[in-house]
Design a protein around this motif. Sequence first.
Motif, short mmCIF file in Angstrom:
data_model
loop_
_atom_site.label_atom_id
_atom_site.label_comp_id
_atom_site.label_asym_id
_atom_site.label_seq_id
_atom_site.Cartn_x
_atom_site.Cartn_y
_atom_site.Cartn_z
N SER A 112 0.68 -1.33 0.08
CA SER A 112 0.02 0.16 -0.06
C SER A 112 0.86 1.35 0.18
O SER A 112 0.48 2.40 -0.66
CB SER A 112 -1.20 0.09 1.30
N LYS A 113 2.07 1.17 0.62
CA LYS A 113 2.96 2.25 0.60
C LYS A 113 4.61 1.74 0.72
O LYS A 113 4.73 1.05 1.77
CB LYS A 113 2.69 3.31 1.28
N VAL A 114 5.22 1.92 -0.15
CA VAL A 114 6.62 1.25 0.00
C VAL A 114 7.69 2.46 -0.33
O VAL A 114 7.67 3.29 -1.00
CB VAL A 114 6.94 0.31 -1.38
N LEU A 115 8.70 2.24 0.79
CA LEU A 115 9.69 2.83 0.53
C LEU A 115 10.79 2.01 -0.34
O LEU A 115 11.42 1.32 0.45
CB LEU A 115 10.38 3.42 1.86
N TRP A 116 11.07 2.42 -1.49
CA TRP A 116 12.22 1.84 -2.09
C TRP A 116 13.54 2.34 -2.02
O TRP A 116 13.65 3.69 -2.08
CB TRP A 116 11.75 1.89 -3.82
N ILE A 117 14.54 1.45 -1.69
CA ILE A 117 16.04 1.99 -1.60
C ILE A 117 16.67 1.27 -2.82
O ILE A 117 17.01 0.08 -2.58
CB ILE A 117 16.48 1.61 -0.19
N PRO A 118 16.96 1.82 -3.73
CA PRO A 118 17.78 1.10 -4.82
C PRO A 118 19.17 0.92 -4.24
O PRO A 118 19.81 1.84 -3.67
CB PRO A 118 17.64 2.18 -6.35
N VAL A 119 19.76 0.10 -4.46
CA VAL A 119 21.33 -0.09 -4.13
C VAL A 119 21.92 -1.06 -5.31
O VAL A 119 21.54 -1.48 -6.16
CB VAL A 119 21.31 -1.22 -2.88
N GLU A 120 23.15 -0.33 -5.65
CA GLU A 120 24.11 -1.17 -6.75
C GLU A 120 24.44 -2.61 -6.55
O GLU A 120 24.32 -3.20 -5.43
CB GLU A 120 25.63 -0.39 -6.53
N GLY A 121 23.84 -3.41 -7.68
CA GLY A 121 23.82 -4.64 -7.45
C GLY A 121 24.62 -5.48 -8.45
O GLY A 121 24.73 -6.87 -8.28
N GLU A 122 25.44 -4.93 -9.38
CA GLU A 122 26.34 -5.53 -10.25
C GLU A 122 27.27 -6.56 -9.49
O GLU A 122 27.91 -5.84 -8.55
CB GLU A 122 27.11 -4.51 -11.23
N ARG A 123 27.54 -7.87 -9.67
CA ARG A 123 28.25 -8.73 -9.12
C ARG A 123 29.95 -8.16 -8.99
O ARG A 123 30.49 -8.45 -8.00
CB ARG A 123 28.18 -10.17 -9.64
N GLU A 124 30.24 -7.54 -10.23
CA GLU A 124 31.82 -7.34 -10.16
C GLU A 124 32.28 -6.01 -9.17
O GLU A 124 33.22 -5.80 -8.89
CB GLU A 124 32.35 -6.79 -11.42
N ILE A 125 31.16 -5.37 -8.41
CA ILE A 125 31.39 -4.51 -7.65
C ILE A 125 31.28 -5.05 -6.10
O ILE A 125 30.30 -5.80 -5.84
CB ILE A 125 30.26 -3.24 -7.38
N PRO A 126 32.72 -5.15 -5.37
CA PRO A 126 32.60 -5.60 -4.12
C PRO A 126 31.48 -5.33 -3.22
O PRO A 126 31.22 -4.18 -3.34
CB PRO A 126 33.95 -5.20 -3.73
N LEU A 127 30.76 -6.13 -2.50
CA LEU A 127 29.88 -5.68 -1.71
C LEU A 127 30.35 -4.80 -0.77
O LEU A 127 29.08 -3.67 -0.63
CB LEU A 127 29.49 -7.00 -0.91
N ALA A 128 31.39 -4.43 -0.37
CA ALA A 128 31.67 -3.38 0.66
C ALA A 128 31.52 -1.85 -0.08
O ALA A 128 31.33 -0.97 0.61
CB ALA A 128 32.76 -3.52 1.41
N ASP A 129 31.85 -2.16 -1.28
CA ASP A 129 31.94 -0.75 -2.06
C ASP A 129 30.63 -0.44 -2.74
O ASP A 129 30.53 0.79 -3.35
CB ASP A 129 33.04 -0.86 -3.46
N ARG A 130 29.68 -1.12 -2.89
CA ARG A 130 28.44 -1.02 -3.45
C ARG A 130 27.75 0.29 -2.66
O ARG A 130 27.74 0.38 -1.28
CB ARG A 130 27.49 -2.13 -3.42
N ARG A 131 26.88 1.09 -3.53
CA ARG A 131 26.51 2.31 -2.56
C ARG A 131 24.93 2.33 -2.74
O ARG A 131 24.41 1.50 -3.42
CB ARG A 131 26.86 3.58 -3.65
#
Length: 221
Positions: A112-131
Amino acid sequence: MKPEPKTQEELLERANAIAGLSFQELANEAKMDVPPDLKRDKGWVGQLLEWHLGALAGSKPQQDFVNLGIELKSIPISYSGKPLETTFVCVAPLIGVQGLTWETSHVRNKLSKVLWIPVEGEREIPLADRRVGSPLLWTPSSEEEDVLRRDWEELMEIIVLGNIQQITARYGEALHLRPKAANSRVLTEAYGVNGKPIKTKPRGFYLRTQFTHQILTAHYL
């Protein structure tokens, strides 16, 4: 964990404050370890965002910010801004479904109401570096809700008729049903065609990437 936000404005302030920061920066503040990948820690990103935004509901069948009526959903996106995976909504009820309606369903409540938070998801980006990206507070339009309702009603009718085993991921324009369990040994109760109890894999409602891509495109472009 930060206290639950008291207003929608406070929640959006927090969400905007973490936009542009890396998972490592957010994990440092939360005193959380960043896993090497998400293979064994699929819920880690959600937990990190919940900590920073003050979402207290966890895995309960209610909205993450129940006092605000808002659900939190992170959505991994590609370099081009397209969602990289379907979005889990909630577990599907397989028994006690007679008389359930769209208006009182968990799916409608969650969406009914969603707060979407996009995050970088490309696998070659190390998890710690994703924004983390800029937040989007979304309420379904009447057209979007119509599509969701039709999908939900079609899928629930099949469940009520005892044909749960016949449902594949091809059903549903925006919303589809998929197995949802830690492993293939996990089974739950449902009803078969003859009305007798059967054992089957738990199912979950998921939003298709085409649907979430349309939401992101409409608001960010």
